[in-house]
Design a protein around this motif. Structure first.
Motif, PDB file in Angstrom:
ATOM      1  N   UNK A 181      74.105 131.463 103.137  1.00 25.86           N
ATOM      2  CA  UNK A 181      74.295 130.508 102.053  1.00 25.86           C
ATOM      3  C   UNK A 181      75.213 129.347 102.407  1.00 25.86           C
ATOM      4  N   UNK A 182      75.626 129.237 103.650  1.00 24.73           N
ATOM      5  CA  UNK A 182      76.521 128.171 104.085  1.00 24.73           C
ATOM      6  C   UNK A 182      75.821 127.288 105.128  1.00 24.73           C
ATOM      7  N   UNK A 183      76.348 126.100 105.315  1.00 24.42           N
ATOM      8  CA  UNK A 183      75.902 125.189 106.360  1.00 24.42           C
ATOM      9  C   UNK A 183      77.132 124.567 107.009  1.00 24.42           C
ATOM     10  N   UNK A 184      76.946 124.088 108.261  1.00 22.51           N
ATOM     11  CA  UNK A 184      78.064 123.508 109.000  1.00 22.51           C
ATOM     12  C   UNK A 184      77.741 122.092 109.438  1.00 22.51           C
ATOM     13  N   UNK A 185      78.769 121.276 109.424  1.00 32.28           N
ATOM     14  CA  UNK A 185      78.712 119.916 109.963  1.00 32.28           C
ATOM     15  C   UNK A 185      79.694 119.849 111.133  1.00 32.28           C
ATOM     16  N   UNK A 186      79.290 119.251 112.234  1.00 37.35           N
ATOM     17  CA  UNK A 186      80.118 119.191 113.442  1.00 37.35           C
ATOM     18  C   UNK A 186      80.834 117.853 113.524  1.00 37.35           C
ATOM     19  N   UNK A 187      82.165 117.954 113.668  1.00 39.74           N
ATOM     20  CA  UNK A 187      82.971 116.754 113.901  1.00 39.74           C
ATOM     21  C   UNK A 187      83.333 116.686 115.379  1.00 39.74           C
ATOM     22  N   UNK A 188      82.979 115.583 116.019  1.00 45.04           N
ATOM     23  CA  UNK A 188      83.254 115.366 117.443  1.00 45.04           C
ATOM     24  C   UNK A 188      84.385 114.353 117.579  1.00 45.04           C
ATOM     25  N   UNK A 189      85.362 114.679 118.444  1.00 45.53           N
ATOM     26  CA  UNK A 189      86.510 113.817 118.608  1.00 45.53           C
ATOM     27  C   UNK A 189      86.126 112.434 119.118  1.00 45.53           C
ATOM     28  N   UNK A 190      85.033 112.318 119.828  1.00 48.49           N
ATOM     29  CA  UNK A 190      84.645 111.053 120.437  1.00 48.49           C
ATOM     30  C   UNK A 190      83.516 110.348 119.664  1.00 48.49           C
ATOM     31  N   UNK A 191      82.635 111.138 119.049  1.00 44.44           N
ATOM     32  CA  UNK A 191      81.463 110.552 118.390  1.00 44.44           C
ATOM     33  C   UNK A 191      81.493 110.650 116.862  1.00 44.44           C
ATOM     34  N   UNK A 192      82.533 111.278 116.342  1.00 44.24           N
ATOM     35  CA  UNK A 192      82.641 111.407 114.892  1.00 44.24           C
ATOM     36  C   UNK A 192      81.749 112.518 114.345  1.00 44.24           C
ATOM     37  N   UNK A 193      81.381 112.415 113.062  1.00 45.99           N
ATOM     38  CA  UNK A 193      80.564 113.435 112.403  1.00 45.99           C
ATOM     39  C   UNK A 193      79.120 113.318 112.875  1.00 45.99           C
ATOM     40  N   UNK A 194      78.568 114.445 113.328  1.00 46.91           N
ATOM     41  CA  UNK A 194      77.195 114.458 113.817  1.00 46.91           C
ATOM     42  C   UNK A 194      76.220 114.539 112.647  1.00 46.91           C
ATOM     43  N   UNK A 195      75.037 113.989 112.840  1.00 48.78           N
ATOM     44  CA  UNK A 195      74.023 113.999 111.785  1.00 48.78           C
ATOM     45  C   UNK A 195      73.318 115.340 111.656  1.00 48.78           C
ATOM     46  N   UNK A 196      73.490 116.211 112.607  1.00 51.25           N
ATOM     47  CA  UNK A 196      72.805 117.503 112.598  1.00 51.25           C
ATOM     48  C   UNK A 196      73.544 118.472 111.675  1.00 51.25           C
ATOM     49  N   UNK A 197      72.779 119.175 110.840  1.00 53.42           N
ATOM     50  CA  UNK A 197      73.331 120.215 109.967  1.00 53.42           C
ATOM     51  C   UNK A 197      72.995 121.567 110.575  1.00 53.42           C
ATOM     52  N   UNK A 198      74.013 122.385 110.791  1.00 57.01           N
ATOM     53  CA  UNK A 198      73.842 123.673 111.462  1.00 57.01           C
ATOM     54  C   UNK A 198      73.622 124.757 110.415  1.00 57.01           C
ATOM     55  N   UNK A 199      72.609 125.603 110.659  1.00 55.72           N
ATOM     56  CA  UNK A 199      72.280 126.669 109.721  1.00 55.72           C
ATOM     57  C   UNK A 199      73.073 127.938 109.953  1.00 55.72           C
ATOM     58  N   UNK A 200      72.632 129.024 109.335  1.00 55.49           N
ATOM     59  CA  UNK A 200      73.330 130.302 109.408  1.00 55.49           C
ATOM     60  C   UNK A 200      73.232 130.898 110.808  1.00 55.49           C
ATOM     61  N   UNK A 201      74.260 131.697 111.183  1.00 56.62           N
ATOM     62  CA  UNK A 201      74.251 132.378 112.479  1.00 56.62           C
ATOM     63  C   UNK A 201      75.455 132.015 113.331  1.00 56.62           C
ATOM     64  N   UNK A 202      75.437 132.447 114.600  1.00 50.59           N
ATOM     65  CA  UNK A 202      76.506 132.161 115.565  1.00 50.59           C
ATOM     66  C   UNK A 202      76.069 131.016 116.472  1.00 50.59           C
ATOM     67  N   UNK A 203      76.967 130.056 116.695  1.00 52.09           N
ATOM     68  CA  UNK A 203      76.605 128.846 117.434  1.00 52.09           C
ATOM     69  C   UNK A 203      77.708 128.478 118.418  1.00 52.09           C
ATOM     70  N   UNK A 204      77.360 127.601 119.383  1.00 52.51           N
ATOM     71  CA  UNK A 204      78.298 127.117 120.392  1.00 52.51           C
ATOM     72  C   UNK A 204      78.720 125.696 120.061  1.00 52.51           C
ATOM     73  N   UNK A 205      79.947 125.355 120.518  1.00 50.58           N
ATOM     74  CA  UNK A 205      80.425 123.976 120.462  1.00 50.58           C
ATOM     75  C   UNK A 205      81.344 123.728 121.657  1.00 50.58           C
ATOM     76  N   UNK A 206      81.742 122.497 121.826  1.00 47.74           N
ATOM     77  CA  UNK A 206      82.640 122.158 122.930  1.00 47.74           C
ATOM     78  C   UNK A 206      84.075 122.383 122.458  1.00 47.74           C
TER      79      UNK A 206
END
Length: 271
Positions: free
Chosen positions: A33-58
């Motif tokens: 029931x949740x979604x994630x938005x990724x904030x990048x220190x260099x590129x700002x907020x990404x347009x991709x919305x991440x769905x449920x589950x386990x994910x990788x980031x930098x």
């Protein structure tokens, strides 16, 4: 030699710990029931919305912002004025959720606490606009219409912020002065209705008495005319009725066991 071995083991363990920390910081979970938005220190907020589950980031470069996309309840009380300038207290029950695809825009333009910033302001705006079109009496008699109008306008307004709403009007009251005036008017109307009923009842009783008196007068006139014309039939009818009454009374008496057949029970009524 042993010291070198322990030193190697220590370096290896440190390397494993560092690697484990890096791997752990590179993973994040998005619950049901949740979604994630990724904030990048260099590129700002990404347009991709991440769905449920386990994910990788930098690690140390990207950060997940988690949003609850389930329907959430909220009560919003508002004090406004009607068309005739009466104070009105209204409470709306709102179920809201963000549009998942618009979460990046919601985060950049409003923030994570979007509901605190948006819902009270647009609710007050819409309620003031709708309620000002009706006077106090219409707010009472046309509550369903007003509730539907508020729901439609508020849903349309919230859509511009990327929100989905389900709205219902749960509470509507007026100021103390208006409430007391309405109660006094209701009492006055009830007293007027009661007085009108008493008057109508008296008039009906008067009409009934007049009709009864006219009937008695007509009956006396008919009897007098019948007697004047020598009508013995009416006298015989009265004798029969009198005999019926006498027989009924005698049959109910404990001193009478039977009535003689063939004898008159009219007790020598005058001819």
């Amino acid at each position: 030699m042993a010291a070198k071995v322990f030193e190697s083991i220590g370096k290896f363990g440190l390397a494993l710990a560092v690697a484990g920390g890096v791997v752990n910081s590179a993973l994040y979970n998005v619950d049901d029931g949740h979604r994630a938005v990724i904030f990048d220190q260099f590129r700002g907020v990404q347009d991709v919305v991440v769905g449920e589950g386990t994910h990788f980031l930098i690690p140390w470069v990207q950060k997940p912002i988690i949003f609850d996309c389930c329907l959430q309840p909220r009560n919003v009380p508002v004090i406004t004025s009607s068309k005739d300038l009466q104070n009105v207290n209204i409470t709306l029950w709102i179920l809201f959720q963000p549009v998942a695809s618009q979460l990046p825009r919601i985060y950049t333009s409003i923030g994570e606490d979007y509901d605190e910033r948006v819902l009270p302001s647009i609710t007050t705006e819409i309620l003031k606009s709708v309620v000002a079109r009706f006077d106090a009496g219409e707010l009472i008699t046309q509550r369903e219409l007003i509730s539907r109008q508020v729901s439609d306008d508020l849903t349309e307004r919230a859509a511009t912020f990327g929100l989905i709403l389900d709205v219902s009007l749960t509470h509507l009251t007026f100021g103390k002065e208006f409430t007391e005036a309405v109660e006094a008017k209701q009492v006055s109307q009830q007293e007027e209705e009661r007085a009108r009923f008493v008057v109508e009842k008296a008039e009906q009783q008067k009409k009934a008495a007049i009709i009864s008196a006219e009937g008695d007068s007509k009956a006396a006139e008919l009897i007098a005319n019948s007697l004047a014309m020598g009508g013995d039939g009416l006298i015989e009818l009265w004798k029969l009725k009198a005999a019926e009454d006498i027989s009924y009374q005698l049959s109910r008496s404990g001193n009478i066991t039977y009535l003689p057949v063939g004898q008159s029970v009219l007790l020598q009524l005058p001819q």
